[in-house]
Design an enzyme around this catalytic site. Structure first.
Site, short mmCIF file in Angstrom:
data_model
loop_
_atom_site.label_atom_id
_atom_site.label_comp_id
_atom_site.label_asym_id
_atom_site.label_seq_id
_atom_site.Cartn_x
_atom_site.Cartn_y
_atom_site.Cartn_z
CG ASP A 33 34.85 79.43 20.76
OD1 ASP A 33 34.52 80.30 19.92
OD2 ASP A 33 35.84 78.69 20.62
N GLY A 34 31.89 79.33 19.62
CA GLY A 34 31.24 78.48 18.63
C GLY A 34 30.00 79.07 17.99
CD1 TRP A 38 24.69 75.75 16.81
CD2 TRP A 38 23.90 77.71 16.06
NE1 TRP A 38 23.33 75.72 16.90
CE2 TRP A 38 22.81 76.91 16.45
CE3 TRP A 38 23.65 78.99 15.57
CZ2 TRP A 38 21.50 77.34 16.36
CZ3 TRP A 38 22.34 79.42 15.47
CH2 TRP A 38 21.28 78.59 15.87
NE ARG A 46 32.02 85.08 12.35
CZ ARG A 46 32.56 84.11 13.08
NH1 ARG A 46 32.66 82.89 12.57
NH2 ARG A 46 33.01 84.34 14.28
CG HIS A 50 27.81 86.64 17.41
ND1 HIS A 50 28.68 85.79 18.06
CD2 HIS A 50 28.52 87.16 16.37
CE1 HIS A 50 29.85 85.81 17.46
NE2 HIS A 50 29.79 86.62 16.42
CB SER A 78 38.44 88.75 23.62
OG SER A 78 38.89 88.79 22.28
CG ASN A 81 36.43 88.87 20.16
OD1 ASN A 81 35.74 88.64 21.16
ND2 ASN A 81 37.08 87.90 19.53
CD1 TRP A 82 39.21 95.53 20.34
CD2 TRP A 82 37.48 96.52 19.34
NE1 TRP A 82 38.47 96.18 21.31
CE2 TRP A 82 37.40 96.80 20.72
CE3 TRP A 82 36.48 97.03 18.50
CZ2 TRP A 82 36.39 97.55 21.29
CZ3 TRP A 82 35.47 97.80 19.07
CH2 TRP A 82 35.42 98.05 20.45
NE ARG A 84 35.82 87.25 16.49
CZ ARG A 84 35.15 86.16 16.81
NH1 ARG A 84 33.89 86.06 16.51
NH2 ARG A 84 35.74 85.18 17.43
C1 FPP Z 1 32.69 83.38 20.22
O1 FPP Z 1 32.12 82.67 19.16
C2 FPP Z 1 31.75 84.33 20.75
C3 FPP Z 1 31.91 85.67 20.77
C4 FPP Z 1 33.10 86.35 20.23
C5 FPP Z 1 30.88 86.57 21.28
C6 FPP Z 1 30.03 86.06 22.39
C7 FPP Z 1 28.79 86.77 22.27
C8 FPP Z 1 27.58 86.30 22.53
C9 FPP Z 1 27.30 85.01 23.14
C10 FPP Z 1 26.45 87.15 22.09
C11 FPP Z 1 25.63 87.68 23.17
C12 FPP Z 1 26.38 88.37 24.21
C13 FPP Z 1 25.78 89.17 25.06
C14 FPP Z 1 26.53 89.71 26.22
C15 FPP Z 1 24.38 89.55 24.90
P1 FPP Z 1 32.82 82.74 17.75
O2 FPP Z 1 32.14 83.76 16.93
O3 FPP Z 1 34.29 82.95 17.94
O4 FPP Z 1 32.54 81.32 17.18
P2 FPP Z 1 33.45 80.54 16.14
O5 FPP Z 1 34.71 80.17 16.87
O6 FPP Z 1 32.62 79.37 15.80
O7 FPP Z 1 33.70 81.45 14.99
#
Ligand code: FPP
Length: 251
Positions: A33-34, A38, A46, A50, A78, A81-82, A84
């Protein structure tokens, strides 16, 4: 266990820090997460977060494998996450597909066995193909089992397991926890021992909710793109300090 002379760089570091290599968590799960926060802090989009998250994941897989963890499962996307923005969803799908293709050679060389968890059939065809190819290529590897949870939801997994149990014709009185477990997406994986979450939230977020019922949680405030070997070693150290009771009394 290998003699000190045969320990690799990370194992030596772990031992120096008091980690017992005989008592490593067998299965580590990570809620990465994060990434968004970040990126936002840097004034970036965003998706760039990733992308950095992908780099951190590359390092985490290498570290987990070097340390001697047998199973690593990460929450890449997840079932929720759709919701988003479309741009972020399609960007993530492309990033995961690119990663699956780009990393395959290295993972194969490192004896990693690639695996997936989730409603994979609902993913874009290109991503399904990349994941399928990764699993086929590495099917006989004997090193760390690396599972990407994509379009994964813990409740959806339980629903899918129950549907399979019903379809298999079990009578209600014959349904046990073992039977539900045997119909999960990866029934042969041990349950996670340690669940790591980055970016500080104290939430489980529908990740491995059946098999993670007794796992130990470790949370760092640092966002996922900043995750490194120090975090992994800290999490394992803390894990080894815990007494796992599984509901029983332990003296
Ligand atoms: C949560 O951070 C992260 C995700 C929804 C996606 C995780 C994906 C990766 C680490 C990218 C690479 C993955 C692979 C398999 C290559 P967030 O976007 O919810 O962060 P936030 O809470 O700060 O908004």
């Amino acid at each position: 266990m290998a003699s000190p002379a045969t320990l690799n760089r990370l194992q030596k570091k772990a031992v120096e820090q008091g980690i017992d290599l005989e008592r490593l968590p067998s299965h580590v799960a990570i809620i990465m997460d994060g990434n968004g926060r970040w990126a936002k802090k840097k004034g970036w989009q965003r998706l760039l977060g990733h992308r950095e998250g992908y780099k951190a994941l590359r390092g985490a897989l290498l570290d987990a494998s070097e340390l001697g963890i047998k199973y690593l499962t990460v929450y890449a996307f997840s079932a929720e996450n759709w919701r988003r923005p479309e741009e972020e969803v399609s960007g993530l799908m492309k990033l995961i597909e690119t990663a699956a293709r780009e990393e395959l050679r290295t993972m194969h060389q490192n004896n990693v066995r690639v695996n997936v968890s989730g409603r994979i059939e609902e993913l874009p065809k290109g991503l399904q193909d990349a994941l399928e190819h990764g699993m086929e290529t590495t099917a006989n590897n004997t090193g760390i089992v690396f599972t990407l949870a994509v379009n994964y939801g813990g409740r959806a997994e339980i629903v899918d397991a129950v549907r399979d149990v019903v379809a298999a014709g079990f009578e209600p009185e014959d349904i046990t926890e073992e039977i539900i477990s045997a119909h999960l997406y990866n029934p042969h994986h041990p349950e996670p021992d340690l669940m790591i979450r980055t970016a500080g939230e104290m939430r489980w977020s529908n990740f491995l909710i059946w098999q993670g019922a007794y796992c130990e949680l470790w949370v760092t405030k640092d966002p996922w793109p900043e995750f490194g070997s120090t975090h992994l070693l800290d999490a394992v150290k803390e894990y080894q300090r815990r007494t796992r009771k599984f509901g029983a009394v332990v003296d």
